[in-house]
Scaffold this motif. Structure first.
Motif, PDB file in Angstrom:
ATOM      1  N   VAL A  73       7.735   5.570  -0.742  1.00 25.24           N
ATOM      2  CA  VAL A  73       6.397   4.788  -1.026  1.00 25.24           C
ATOM      3  C   VAL A  73       6.343   4.330  -2.431  1.00 25.24           C
ATOM      4  O   VAL A  73       5.777   3.366  -2.745  1.00 25.24           O
ATOM      5  CB  VAL A  73       5.176   5.784  -0.605  1.00 25.24           C
ATOM      6  CG1 VAL A  73       3.883   5.312  -1.290  1.00 25.24           C
ATOM      7  CG2 VAL A  73       5.378   6.012   1.104  1.00 25.24           C
ATOM      8  N   ASP A  77       5.863   0.567  -3.511  1.00 28.93           N
ATOM      9  CA  ASP A  77       4.564  -0.205  -4.390  1.00 28.93           C
ATOM     10  C   ASP A  77       4.995  -0.393  -5.788  1.00 28.93           C
ATOM     11  O   ASP A  77       4.443  -1.354  -6.128  1.00 28.93           O
ATOM     12  CB  ASP A  77       3.585   1.207  -4.502  1.00 28.93           C
ATOM     13  CG  ASP A  77       3.151   1.641  -3.286  1.00 28.93           C
ATOM     14  OD1 ASP A  77       3.021   0.707  -2.546  1.00 28.93           O
ATOM     15  OD2 ASP A  77       2.340   2.595  -3.321  1.00 28.93           O
ATOM     16  N   GLY A 116       5.723   0.192   2.784  1.00 32.79           N
ATOM     17  CA  GLY A 116       4.881   0.994   2.240  1.00 32.79           C
ATOM     18  C   GLY A 116       4.010   1.526   3.212  1.00 32.79           C
ATOM     19  O   GLY A 116       3.664   2.868   3.243  1.00 32.79           O
ATOM     20  N   LEU A 120       3.611   5.818   4.750  1.00 33.50           N
ATOM     21  CA  LEU A 120       2.201   6.615   4.640  1.00 33.50           C
ATOM     22  C   LEU A 120       2.161   7.012   6.155  1.00 33.50           C
ATOM     23  O   LEU A 120       1.564   8.099   6.167  1.00 33.50           O
ATOM     24  CB  LEU A 120       1.119   5.433   4.332  1.00 33.50           C
ATOM     25  CG  LEU A 120       0.998   4.813   2.821  1.00 33.50           C
ATOM     26  CD1 LEU A 120      -0.179   4.253   2.596  1.00 33.50           C
ATOM     27  CD2 LEU A 120       1.417   6.258   1.833  1.00 33.50           C
ATOM     28  N   ASN A 310      -1.742   5.266  -4.510  1.00 29.46           N
ATOM     29  CA  ASN A 310      -0.992   6.188  -3.963  1.00 29.46           C
ATOM     30  C   ASN A 310      -0.553   7.371  -4.890  1.00 29.46           C
ATOM     31  O   ASN A 310      -0.292   8.381  -4.239  1.00 29.46           O
ATOM     32  CB  ASN A 310      -0.044   5.502  -3.183  1.00 29.46           C
ATOM     33  CG  ASN A 310      -0.112   4.905  -2.184  1.00 29.46           C
ATOM     34  OD1 ASN A 310      -1.318   5.311  -1.426  1.00 29.46           O
ATOM     35  ND2 ASN A 310       0.227   3.473  -1.760  1.00 29.46           N
TER      36      ASN A 310
END
Length: 373
Positions: A73, A77, A116, A120, A310
């Motif tokens: 992730v 990002d 991404g 999650l 995040n």
């Protein structure tokens, strides 16, 4: 639909043949949001996600499925915030970097978006297995499995991004050379203004792609992860509520914050995108079109904020991760002192010291719990 040669949707025409096209000049919202707010998002996202990756690379390592997902992730990002300044520049000004850079920029944006969001969803699934299905968690939750899943997600994100790679082009719009005067077209000689936008050979292809790509983004990039997160975290909350424990109650609050922040950041923009996609074939006048574009610009910026949050929601909120994070600055200070006083701390001694710290941190983290508990 637009009647330009490139079949883009930058201009919208009224039914009357002598009406001028809607102006696509930058509005005040884009001028403010583009240079300033997006710059803040880029800086915060770059710092936060870089620290997550650095912490995993130097200290924490990836010892669980959650660690592997969280690292991926952060990578997605980070790549997104690196591409964001170029995307904003392209929306405000002419694109100067050619065809290859255009396709890589837009394609990587799409890949990072899908990967991404799906990561999650994987984190929520991992939390569900670890807490709700605790008896089977040891068999299902392994680092090797998570790495295979991550590789499949990246390949899937690349696959669904193929239309973006294919149909984004670097070109000079034909309407750049057209000015309207008293309801008639006149040619204007200006310097070439190239853009990095959708370009199609015919209107049928344009219609399919301009509806299909947003629909795929809504289905796979938002609603699927949202449904998975709601199901998994609801089950997690119900399970944690049965445990009369202070730490468990704290974990419930963390789960609720994670879900609410995700919904608050992404739901408004995706609802606006859903409306725009559903009403694609309906005629909208220039005022309605301008209002929708302004609203989507603001709501998209809110969605971008999630890449900055995040690291806080999934990494720094955990006690063990924060302890590793503090080690970075402590060891940087020690290394700095070693350079200032080389006679007192040789390079070999510094290396031994750093490796000892890493072993001690790695050893203490083997029994650490997940970031949500």
């Amino acid at each position: 639909m637009n009647s330009s040669d490139n079949f883009t949707d930058d201009y919208y025409y009224d039914d009357h043949p002598f009406y001028e096209p809607c102006s696509s000049s930058d509005n005040g919202v884009n001028v403010v949001v583009g240079p300033y707010i997006h710059s803040i998002i880029c800086i915060l996202g770059l710092v936060g996600n870089s620290l997550v990756i650095l912490t995993y690379a130097l200290y924490k390592r990836t010892k669980s499925m959650t660690d592997v997902y969280l690292l991926n992730v952060a990578i997605a990002d980070l790549l997104f915030v690196l591409a964001l300044p170029f995307i904003v520049y392209n929306e405000l000004y002419s694109w100067p970097m050619g065809q290859v850079a255009c396709k890589l920029l837009r394609g990587s944006y799409s890949v990072n978006l899908y990967s991404g969001m799906l990561m999650l969803a994987c984190i929520s699934t991992d939390r569900y297995i670890a807490i709700v299905q605790a008896r089977r968690s040891f068999r299902l939750r392994s680092v090797s499995h998570s790495r295979i899943i991550c590789a499949l997600i990246w390949m899937f994100a690349l696959l669904v991004s193929v239309p973006t790679f294919h149909f984004y082009h670097w070109y000079e719009p034909s309407h750049n050379n057209i000015v309207w005067f008293n309801g008639t077209e006149e040619e204007e000689t200006t310097d070439p203004q190239y853009v990095c936008e959708w370009k199609f050979d015919d209107s049928n292809t344009a219609s399919i792609v301009k509806v299909g790509v947003p629909s795929t983004q809504l289905a796979i990039g938002f609603f699927l992860p949202l449904l998975i997160m709601i199901f998994c975290y609801t089950a997690v909350i119900i399970t944690l509520q049965k445990a009369r424990n202070v730490q468990r109650q704290k974990a419930v609050r963390v789960v609720m914050v994670v879900v609410l922040v995700f919904i608050a950041c992404h739901l408004p923009y995706n609802l606006a995108l859903l409306y725009d996609t559903v009403s694609y074939y309906e005629h909208r006048d220039c005022h309605a079109e301008s209002s929708l574009r302004k609203a989507m610009s603001v709501l998209q910026t809110v969605a971008y904020l999630h890449c900055c949050l995040n690291p806080l929601l999934y990494a720094f909120i955990g006690v063990n991760f924060r302890s590793h994070f503090r080690r970075i600055f402590q060891n940087l200070c020690c290394v700095g002192k070693g350079y200032i006083a080389p006679r007192r701390l040789s390079r070999v001694t510094s290396d031994i010291y750093m490796s000892t710290i890493r072993r001690s941190v790695d050893g203490s983290s083997r029994t650490s719990t997940s970031f949500l508990t």
